[in-house]
Design an enzyme around this catalytic site. Structure first.
Site, PDB file in Angstrom:
ATOM      1  N   GLU A 175       8.408  -5.535  -4.292  1.00  0.00           N
ATOM      2  CA  GLU A 175       6.952  -5.537  -4.256  1.00  0.00           C
ATOM      3  C   GLU A 175       6.459  -4.157  -3.846  1.00  0.00           C
ATOM      4  OE1 GLU A 175       3.270  -7.671  -1.850  1.00  0.00           O
ATOM      5  OE2 GLU A 175       5.158  -8.747  -2.051  1.00  0.00           O
ATOM      6  N   ARG A 176       5.583  -3.587  -4.653  1.00  0.00           N
ATOM      7  CA  ARG A 176       5.107  -2.219  -4.461  1.00  0.00           C
ATOM      8  C   ARG A 176       6.269  -1.226  -4.500  1.00  0.00           C
ATOM      9  NH1 ARG A 176       0.535  -4.159  -6.046  1.00  0.00           N
ATOM     10  NH2 ARG A 176      -0.466  -5.560  -4.543  1.00  0.00           N
ATOM     11  N   GLU A 302      -2.778 -13.320   4.042  1.00  0.00           N
ATOM     12  CA  GLU A 302      -2.631 -13.361   2.591  1.00  0.00           C
ATOM     13  C   GLU A 302      -1.790 -14.562   2.156  1.00  0.00           C
ATOM     14  OE1 GLU A 302      -3.290  -8.669   1.555  1.00  0.00           O
ATOM     15  OE2 GLU A 302      -1.220  -9.379   1.730  1.00  0.00           O
ATOM     16  N   ARG A 352     -13.695  -6.773   6.715  1.00  0.00           N
ATOM     17  CA  ARG A 352     -12.234  -6.787   6.833  1.00  0.00           C
ATOM     18  C   ARG A 352     -11.734  -5.763   7.843  1.00  0.00           C
ATOM     19  NH1 ARG A 352      -8.174  -6.258   1.617  1.00  0.00           N
ATOM     20  NH2 ARG A 352      -6.332  -5.481   2.706  1.00  0.00           N
ATOM     21  N   ASP A 381      -5.871  -0.861   4.441  1.00  0.00           N
ATOM     22  CA  ASP A 381      -4.572  -1.091   3.803  1.00  0.00           C
ATOM     23  C   ASP A 381      -4.046   0.184   3.154  1.00  0.00           C
ATOM     24  OD1 ASP A 381      -2.330  -2.365   2.853  1.00  0.00           O
ATOM     25  OD2 ASP A 381      -3.342  -3.398   1.215  1.00  0.00           O
ATOM     26  N   GLU A 403       2.596   1.363  11.893  1.00  0.00           N
ATOM     27  CA  GLU A 403       3.098   1.101  10.546  1.00  0.00           C
ATOM     28  C   GLU A 403       2.461   2.054   9.548  1.00  0.00           C
ATOM     29  OE1 GLU A 403       3.638  -2.504   7.247  1.00  0.00           O
ATOM     30  OE2 GLU A 403       2.247  -2.766   8.918  1.00  0.00           O
ATOM     31  N   GLU A 409       1.473   3.097  -2.647  1.00  0.00           N
ATOM     32  CA  GLU A 409       0.745   2.033  -3.340  1.00  0.00           C
ATOM     33  C   GLU A 409      -0.635   2.467  -3.802  1.00  0.00           C
ATOM     34  OE1 GLU A 409      -0.828  -2.528  -2.411  1.00  0.00           O
ATOM     35  OE2 GLU A 409       0.468  -1.487  -0.983  1.00  0.00           O
TER      36      GLU A 409
END
Length: 695
Positions: A175-176, A302, A352, A381, A403, A409
């Protein structure tokens, strides 16, 4: 040429060796100077990590100096050579340890490299890992043509945990992932041939990475089974490969595992059957993998299951898992990427950006000592431009882990050149003012700011099974750069770029200069033709590649720019907006709250302004959008020219791979330019002052 030699040559030509491209030193004077000091060695100890250090040092010296070093028999005398080991190993053989080394202060991974004009080069460390890191440091000096006649080097990592997260799925996809398929999984099994995993571990150890999670944080059914006995023997084999390089293995786990693979009808963290199941599971794992690092958990995010299902909070969920791992020394890394992903786009009060702080700030101090909250560098994000998450500085009694995302991405997906170290440096150097001036994110994440027990940095890895690991050969600089920053956040972006370039491409000074400059320019180039002034998100939904200004504008995910005929931007002020600015301590709160003080590069993240609003540069917002799109496209095209200028100094295959990507980037930059300029020209009704073509 033998098959083995062919394979080695293929790897060298394709960028497979990365920055560990030990090449023969052609300069006879330098080679002789190094050979005198490095013609013999003794690395004391017999552990797998010490064996790795000894083997790596001998092989590298053989290649670079043209002669395999001899094994030394003693640890004294006046002869030249390299002598390394832990403090304990030196003590056992009654070797002299210089008093000024202060070896008692090295910590778990620190080391000292010391040498006088005559006598051996000494490598001292508190642990086997430290010996390995000292070996790689010494080799880095040789790779970058540094003098080694007299050395006094002392290194201790700032961050205890220096980790890479892989978003790999057991079917082999990532993923990504933008560099091929997984190096760990294929056809819902762990790969049997672990040579490539070993080569990857070698790259990571050379820059101080000490932890890796091998599977996707979005844990699907097959990955959920990684903690079951049918797969644990293979997990143990992978852990052994990494362990020989001082790297602990972690797994991402499914919070609903007690239901999906455990036969229970609940995953309630406070239910005694659930906690008992996880305790038994921990015993199973450590029976197979005694060095297991712990769990990475994405919960209530998510559509992933989590404690919210049962009316519990994140501390309840994380602590239950932490209690199961605590007897074995394991960690729970609990991701703070939690927000409402089913928002009503009509509701402007929902933001968000506020979510992580709103969820986790009230729980500060309630997490176990072996829990680390993993916090993205920004509140959204991994956008090309966003402010630093206010959770750094907001949490004073909880272990934290910064992180980052190495895989690009939202920054070109390794098809565009985008060296991310300058972005990460801005985040690390950001002053939270949580304990007055100088309360940086780097100090909060490491644990130094608040005196928390654990801390560090983690990042989403960008490797796959492509020949050069990262698809774009120059994207290796981001992997290298993250690791170097995780070891020492005070290193500079230019320093890291120059070091990586010298190690990867060799001694040609012009090639080093051009590549280093290209790396340092690339982030501003990418930002200039994509999303302006901190807006972000203007990408195609789903795969997130290419321009789509309204791609997320009317979306459940909650990422908007609110562009209309009058203006653009999100009002996140306390005075009239969502109140997000109030999550920062003074004076950062006042800085972002004020339209006049807010930095232009983040203006539209914090404020909704007319297109005619004047920036500090004197330009209007709309003219800035036009100018930077045109300028960015021109600068992207120049990257091709700059790369062509050093063609003769670059391996032919790497030259071809990079050039293909740079040409693609230049063309795609035009698409970004024309889509964004056309959108905002039509939306605002204001023409470009310079009369350039806008469709």
């Amino acid at each position: 040429m033998t098959t083995e030699q062919h394979d080695r040559q293929d790897k060298r030509n394709g960028g497979y060796e990365g920055w560990l491209r030990y090449t023969h030193i052609e300069d006879a004077y330098k080679r002789e100077a190094y050979s005198v000091r490095c013609s013999q060695l003794q690395i004391m100890g017999e552990s797998p990590v010490i064996h790795t250090a000894r083997t790596e040092l001998a092989a590298a010296l053989d290649t670079m100096l043209g002669a395999k070093p001899r094994e030394m028999n003693g640890t004294g005398g006046e002869s030249f050579g390299i002598i390394g080991g832990t403090i304990d190993s030196f003590t056992r053989c009654e070797a002299r340890i210089p008093e000024d080394c202060h070896l008692d202060e090295l910590g778990e991974d620190g080391y000292v490299i010391q040498a006088e004009e005559t006598g051996p080069i000494w490598l001292f460390a508190a642990s086997d890992n430290g010996v390995l890191y000292a070996v790689y440091h010494l080799l880095r000096l040789l790779q970058t043509d540094q003098p080694i006649g007299k050395l006094s080097i002392r290194e201790t990592p700032v961050n205890g945990l220096r980790m890479l997260d892989h978003w790999d799925n057991m079917d082999g996809t990532i993923e990504r992932g933008y560099a091929g398929n997984s190096i760990f999984f294929r056809d819902n099994r762990i790969v049997a041939d672990r040579d490539r995993i070993r080569d990857y571990a070698r790259l990571l150890a050379s820059v101080g990475i000490n932890a890796v999670a091998i599977n996707n944080v979005n844990v699907h059914r097959e990955e959920t089974k990684l903690i079951t006995e049918p797969l644990l023997p293979d997990v143990a084999k992978v852990a052994d490969v990494f362990g020989a390089y001082g790297i602990r293995l972690y797994l991402s786990v499914n919070f609903a595992s007690p239901i999906e693979i455990g036969g229970l009808d609940t995953a309630d963290p406070l239910h005694p059957d659930v906690s008992a199941w996880w305790r038994a599971k921990a015993k199973d794992i450590y029976r197979y993998v005694p060095t297991f690092g712990g769990y990475v958990v994405k919960a209530d995010s998510e559509f992933r299951p989590g404690p919210f299902t049962y009316g519990r909070n994140h501390a309840d969920g994380a602590n239950m898992l932490a209690d199961a791992l605590a007897p074995f020394g394991g960690h729970v890394i609990w991701r703070c990427f939690v927000y409402n992903c089913l928002q009503d786009w009509r509701d402007r009060s929902t933001d968000r950006a506020r979510a992580a702080y709103d969820h986790f700030k009230p729980l500060d101090g309630q997490f176990r000592d072996n829990v680390l909250l993993q916090i993205k560098n920004g509140p959204m994000d991994f956008q090309v431009r966003e402010p630093v998450s206010p959770l750094f500085g907001g949490l004073s009694r909880t272990n934290q882990l910064l992180e980052l995302q190495i895989t690009q991405e939202y920054t070109g997906q390794q098809r565009h050149l985008c060296y991310l170290v300058p972005q990460w440096k801005e985040a690390l150097d950001f002053d939270t003012f949580a304990r007055g001036e100088g309360s940086t994110v780097a100090s909060a994440a490491s644990g130094a700011l608040f005196g928390t027990k654990l801390g560090g940095m983690a990042a989403v890895s960008n490797v796959g099974d492509d020949s050069c690991w990262t698809g774009h050969p120059l994207a290796q600089a981001n992997l290298f750069g993250f690791a170097r920053l995780a070891w020492n956040p005070a290193l500079g972006a230019e320093e890291i770029a120059a070091e990586w370039t010298a190690m990867t491409f060799g001694a040609d000074p012009e090639a080093q200069r051009v590549i280093t400059d290209m790396l340092l320019d690339s982030l501003t180039i990418y930002e200039s033709y994509t999303a302006p002034l901190g807006v972000g998100w203007m990408v195609n939904p789903g795969h997130h590649y290419g321009p789509n200004v309204d791609g997320y504008e009317y979306s459940k995910w909650g990422t908007y720019h609110f562009a209309d005929c009058n203006g653009i931007g999100v009002d996140r002020t306390v005075r009239s907006g969502t109140g997000y600015t109030g999550q920062y301590a003074l004076p950062q709160y006042e800085r972002y709250e004020s339209l006049e003080q807010c930095p232009d590069e983040l203006l539209l993240f914090f404020h909704h302004v007319p297109y005619t609003h004047k920036l500090k540069s004197g330009k209007t917002v709309i003219q800035h959008i036009y100018d930077t799109r045109f300028e960015g496209t021109e600068r992207a095209a120049m990257l091709v020219t700059r790369w062509d200028s050093i063609k003769r100094s670059i391996d032919a295959e790497i030259y071809r791979l990079v050039r293909e990507r740079l040409v693609q980037q230049a063309e795609h930059a035009k698409e970004w330019r024309d889509v964004l300029n056309t959108y905002f020209c039509r939306k605002s009704g204001i023409a470009d002052e310079l009369g350039r073509t806008i469709y």
